[in-house]
Design a protein around this motif. Structure first.
Motif, PDB file in Angstrom:
ATOM      1  N   ASP A  39      27.273 -41.358 -17.069  1.00 10.93           N
ATOM      2  CA  ASP A  39      25.926 -40.641 -17.664  1.00 10.93           C
ATOM      3  C   ASP A  39      26.673 -40.774 -19.101  1.00 10.93           C
ATOM      4  O   ASP A  39      25.586 -40.379 -19.837  1.00 10.93           O
ATOM      5  N   ILE A  40      27.517 -39.298 -18.958  1.00 12.05           N
ATOM      6  CA  ILE A  40      27.256 -38.651 -19.660  1.00 12.05           C
ATOM      7  C   ILE A  40      28.444 -39.594 -20.791  1.00 12.05           C
ATOM      8  O   ILE A  40      27.844 -39.403 -22.323  1.00 12.05           O
ATOM      9  N   HIS A  41      29.196 -40.532 -20.465  1.00 15.00           N
ATOM     10  CA  HIS A  41      30.048 -41.263 -21.579  1.00 15.00           C
ATOM     11  C   HIS A  41      29.229 -42.520 -21.605  1.00 15.00           C
ATOM     12  O   HIS A  41      29.306 -43.212 -22.813  1.00 15.00           O
ATOM     13  N   THR A  42      27.991 -43.253 -21.248  1.00 18.64           N
ATOM     14  CA  THR A  42      27.136 -43.954 -21.151  1.00 18.64           C
ATOM     15  C   THR A  42      26.038 -43.984 -22.529  1.00 18.64           C
ATOM     16  O   THR A  42      25.678 -44.727 -22.811  1.00 18.64           O
ATOM     17  N   ASN A  43      25.435 -43.084 -22.178  1.00 18.53           N
ATOM     18  CA  ASN A  43      24.039 -42.777 -23.006  1.00 18.53           C
ATOM     19  C   ASN A  43      24.466 -41.615 -23.849  1.00 18.53           C
ATOM     20  O   ASN A  43      23.771 -40.322 -24.287  1.00 18.53           O
ATOM     21  N   LYS A  44      25.126 -41.800 -25.164  1.00 16.81           N
ATOM     22  CA  LYS A  44      26.059 -41.193 -26.218  1.00 16.81           C
ATOM     23  C   LYS A  44      24.369 -40.796 -27.282  1.00 16.81           C
ATOM     24  O   LYS A  44      23.023 -41.531 -27.293  1.00 16.81           O
ATOM     25  N   ASN A  45      24.784 -39.852 -27.213  1.00 19.58           N
ATOM     26  CA  ASN A  45      23.703 -38.129 -27.846  1.00 19.58           C
ATOM     27  C   ASN A  45      22.792 -38.517 -27.573  1.00 19.58           C
ATOM     28  O   ASN A  45      21.259 -38.383 -28.125  1.00 19.58           O
ATOM     29  N   LYS A  46      22.421 -38.617 -25.932  1.00 21.14           N
ATOM     30  CA  LYS A  46      21.119 -38.339 -25.062  1.00 21.14           C
ATOM     31  C   LYS A  46      20.325 -37.441 -24.563  1.00 21.14           C
ATOM     32  O   LYS A  46      19.488 -36.692 -24.560  1.00 21.14           O
ATOM     33  N   TYR A  47      21.544 -35.893 -24.311  1.00 17.40           N
ATOM     34  CA  TYR A  47      21.109 -34.827 -23.778  1.00 17.40           C
ATOM     35  C   TYR A  47      21.183 -34.401 -24.546  1.00 17.40           C
ATOM     36  O   TYR A  47      21.908 -33.868 -25.583  1.00 17.40           O
ATOM     37  N   ASP A  48      20.074 -33.059 -24.816  1.00 19.32           N
ATOM     38  CA  ASP A  48      19.899 -31.959 -25.702  1.00 19.32           C
ATOM     39  C   ASP A  48      20.224 -30.918 -24.724  1.00 19.32           C
ATOM     40  O   ASP A  48      20.525 -29.767 -25.456  1.00 19.32           O
ATOM     41  N   LEU A  49      20.020 -30.780 -23.615  1.00 17.57           N
ATOM     42  CA  LEU A  49      20.518 -29.227 -22.929  1.00 17.57           C
ATOM     43  C   LEU A  49      21.502 -30.117 -21.551  1.00 17.57           C
ATOM     44  O   LEU A  49      21.486 -30.592 -21.023  1.00 17.57           O
ATOM     45  N   VAL A  50      23.109 -29.091 -21.938  1.00 13.91           N
ATOM     46  CA  VAL A  50      23.674 -29.544 -20.407  1.00 13.91           C
ATOM     47  C   VAL A  50      24.231 -27.799 -19.677  1.00 13.91           C
ATOM     48  O   VAL A  50      24.158 -27.047 -20.367  1.00 13.91           O
ATOM     49  N   ILE A  51      23.912 -27.909 -18.260  1.00 13.34           N
ATOM     50  CA  ILE A  51      24.805 -27.475 -17.377  1.00 13.34           C
ATOM     51  C   ILE A  51      25.762 -27.399 -16.896  1.00 13.34           C
ATOM     52  O   ILE A  51      26.111 -28.343 -16.405  1.00 13.34           O
ATOM     53  N   LEU A  52      26.494 -26.312 -17.081  1.00 14.41           N
ATOM     54  CA  LEU A  52      27.975 -26.357 -16.649  1.00 14.41           C
ATOM     55  C   LEU A  52      27.658 -24.893 -15.968  1.00 14.41           C
ATOM     56  O   LEU A  52      27.125 -23.827 -16.072  1.00 14.41           O
ATOM     57  N   GLY A  53      28.823 -25.174 -14.455  1.00 16.81           N
ATOM     58  CA  GLY A  53      29.152 -23.881 -13.736  1.00 16.81           C
ATOM     59  C   GLY A  53      29.492 -24.969 -11.991  1.00 16.81           C
ATOM     60  O   GLY A  53      29.677 -26.089 -12.128  1.00 16.81           O
ATOM     61  N   SER A  54      29.378 -23.956 -11.175  1.00 19.13           N
ATOM     62  CA  SER A  54      29.729 -24.949 -10.204  1.00 19.13           C
ATOM     63  C   SER A  54      28.822 -25.252  -9.048  1.00 19.13           C
ATOM     64  O   SER A  54      27.500 -25.890 -10.106  1.00 19.13           O
ATOM     65  N   SER A  55      28.702 -25.377  -7.691  1.00 15.15           N
ATOM     66  CA  SER A  55      27.848 -25.787  -6.715  1.00 15.15           C
ATOM     67  C   SER A  55      26.287 -24.747  -7.017  1.00 15.15           C
ATOM     68  O   SER A  55      25.338 -25.629  -6.249  1.00 15.15           O
ATOM     69  N   ARG A  56      26.548 -23.597  -7.135  1.00 19.64           N
ATOM     70  CA  ARG A  56      25.498 -22.899  -7.393  1.00 19.64           C
ATOM     71  C   ARG A  56      24.644 -23.733  -8.513  1.00 19.64           C
ATOM     72  O   ARG A  56      23.531 -23.525  -8.298  1.00 19.64           O
ATOM     73  N   SER A  57      25.274 -24.208  -9.271  1.00 24.32           N
ATOM     74  CA  SER A  57      24.897 -24.100 -10.182  1.00 24.32           C
ATOM     75  C   SER A  57      23.717 -25.455 -10.553  1.00 24.32           C
ATOM     76  O   SER A  57      22.600 -26.436 -10.939  1.00 24.32           O
ATOM     77  N   TYR A  58      24.882 -27.335  -9.613  1.00 25.01           N
ATOM     78  CA  TYR A  58      23.894 -27.942  -9.853  1.00 25.01           C
ATOM     79  C   TYR A  58      22.789 -28.506  -8.518  1.00 25.01           C
ATOM     80  O   TYR A  58      22.547 -29.056  -8.630  1.00 25.01           O
ATOM     81  N   THR A  59      22.910 -26.632  -7.383  1.00 24.29           N
ATOM     82  CA  THR A  59      21.841 -26.892  -7.127  1.00 24.29           C
ATOM     83  C   THR A  59      20.713 -26.628  -6.956  1.00 24.29           C
ATOM     84  O   THR A  59      19.258 -26.105  -6.788  1.00 24.29           O
ATOM     85  N   ALA A  60      21.111 -25.569  -8.435  1.00 26.39           N
ATOM     86  CA  ALA A  60      19.597 -24.210  -8.855  1.00 26.39           C
ATOM     87  C   ALA A  60      18.333 -25.505 -10.109  1.00 26.39           C
ATOM     88  O   ALA A  60      17.930 -24.688  -9.855  1.00 26.39           O
ATOM     89  N   PHE A  61      19.019 -25.888 -10.953  1.00 24.62           N
ATOM     90  CA  PHE A  61      18.445 -26.296 -11.751  1.00 24.62           C
ATOM     91  C   PHE A  61      18.225 -28.030 -11.480  1.00 24.62           C
ATOM     92  O   PHE A  61      19.059 -29.335 -11.584  1.00 24.62           O
ATOM     93  N   ASN A  62      16.968 -28.369 -11.500  1.00 27.02           N
ATOM     94  CA  ASN A  62      16.161 -29.466 -11.994  1.00 27.02           C
ATOM     95  C   ASN A  62      15.830 -30.295 -13.397  1.00 27.02           C
ATOM     96  O   ASN A  62      14.887 -30.175 -13.876  1.00 27.02           O
ATOM     97  N   PRO A  63      16.733 -30.594 -13.650  1.00 30.45           N
ATOM     98  CA  PRO A  63      16.302 -31.652 -14.772  1.00 30.45           C
ATOM     99  C   PRO A  63      14.712 -32.029 -15.156  1.00 30.45           C
ATOM    100  O   PRO A  63      14.027 -31.874 -16.279  1.00 30.45           O
TER     101      PRO A  63
END
Length: 318
Positions: free
Chosen positions: A47-71
């Motif tokens: 998704d990052i590589h093929t949708n160039k310059n699409k995302y305004d906000l990116v969330i980084l972190g562990s599994s604690r972040s990918y279970t916490a923030f729903n785009p």
């Protein structure tokens, strides 16, 4: 002498054979998932590589972040397009090199970075780290992550499957002896976010341990400050607003925690550095329940709705 050399050659052969067998056993499921296009890290980076310059906000972190923030929730309330690039056991060095890779394809206005002691400690899950980095398109970013991020230890674990999969071999061996197997539920992913409907059981809630502190974790302050500074410099060079957060813990764990080293450290650090830091255990007085979690520190979909709304508040402030 010849007998001794034969023993050495035989020993090397067995060692190589064991590593090859382990490599096949533990890498084949990932290979199959990539082929079937179900591998979560593969899908995220695609998704990052093929949708160039699409995302305004990116969330980084562990599994604690990918279970916490729903785009989906974040985008609904803000005029932004967000993506959750949290990955399992994501270390702060991994976050830095992931951001470098992301910036080759995206131009985000905001980057959210999750903090807790285990993201900057001396214990690394190299299988998860290298699984994530394997989908970098940049060979340089991969090489720098291994050598600069983890040094000689990183190189050894990259080369030797026996080291890289050591923890997983132990876990599987224990599971085999205990004769217990849990049926895996199907995963639902939304722009990098894991929508999890699991609710932690009452028995597991009773067994929760206090939140880790400086005595019970191997938090490495020098490592944290080093890669934190690199992330800040990278963000500044790309005109990105960084937002630092600490995702919530179940209230039962918070109540058991006497030494609040983790919270105190990040609050003091952010105050000295004058950076926007938000502890979601207390920010805006959102009330979490134990039943908002799937286990001792991962949110389920109910908890993620609260955390996503908290994150929306931080974006509005910035």
């Amino acid at each position: 002498m010849k007998k001794f050399l034969k023993q050495i050659v035989f020993g090397v052969f067995i060692f190589v054979l064991i590593n090859l067998i382990i490599l096949v056993i533990y890498e084949y499921p990932a290979y199959k998932a990539i082929k079937n296009k179900t591998h979560k890290n593969y899908l995220k980076w695609n998704d990052i590589h093929t949708n160039k310059n699409k995302y305004d906000l990116v969330i980084l972190g562990s599994s604690r972040s990918y279970t916490a923030f729903n785009p989906e929730i974040i985008d609904k309330y803000l005029n932004l397009k967000s993506y959750n690039m949290g990955t399992s056991a994501q270390d702060i060095a991994e976050s830095y090199y992931s951001l470098k890779e992301i910036l080759d394809y995206q131009n985000p206005k905001y980057v959210v970075l999750e903090f807790y002691f285990e993201t900057s400690d001396n214990s690394h899950d190299f299988y998860q780290i290298f699984s994530n980095a394997s989908f970098f398109n940049s060979t340089k970013h991969k090489f720098d992550l291994i050598t600069d991020g983890y040094g000689e230890k990183g190189v050894r674990n990259y080369i030797l499957p026996l080291l890289k999969f050591n923890n997983y071999i132990k876990q599987d061996f224990v599971a085999l002896l205990s004769n217990k197997s849990e049926k895996r539920k199907s995963d639902k992913w939304i722009k990098g976010y894991l929508y999890d409907t699991t609710t932690v059981t009452a028995n597991k809630i009773k067994s929760f341990d206090p939140i880790g502190n400086l005595e019970t974790t191997s938090f490495n302050e020098e490592r944290f400050v080093n890669f934190f500074s690199k992330i800040e410099d990278l963000a500044a060079a790309n005109n990105i607003k960084l937002i630092y957060i600490r995702t919530p813990y179940p209230p039962s764990r918070v109540a058991k925690t006497i030494k609040t080293d983790e919270s105190d450290y990040y609050n003091k650090f952010s105050s000295e550095k004058q950076i926007p830091y938000y502890d979601f255990n207390s920010y805006k007085d959102y009330k979490y329940l134990d039943t908002d979690f799937t286990d001792y520190h991962h949110l389920n979909y109910r908890g993620a709705e609260k955390a996503s709304k908290q994150l929306i508040e931080t974006i509005k402030e910035n």
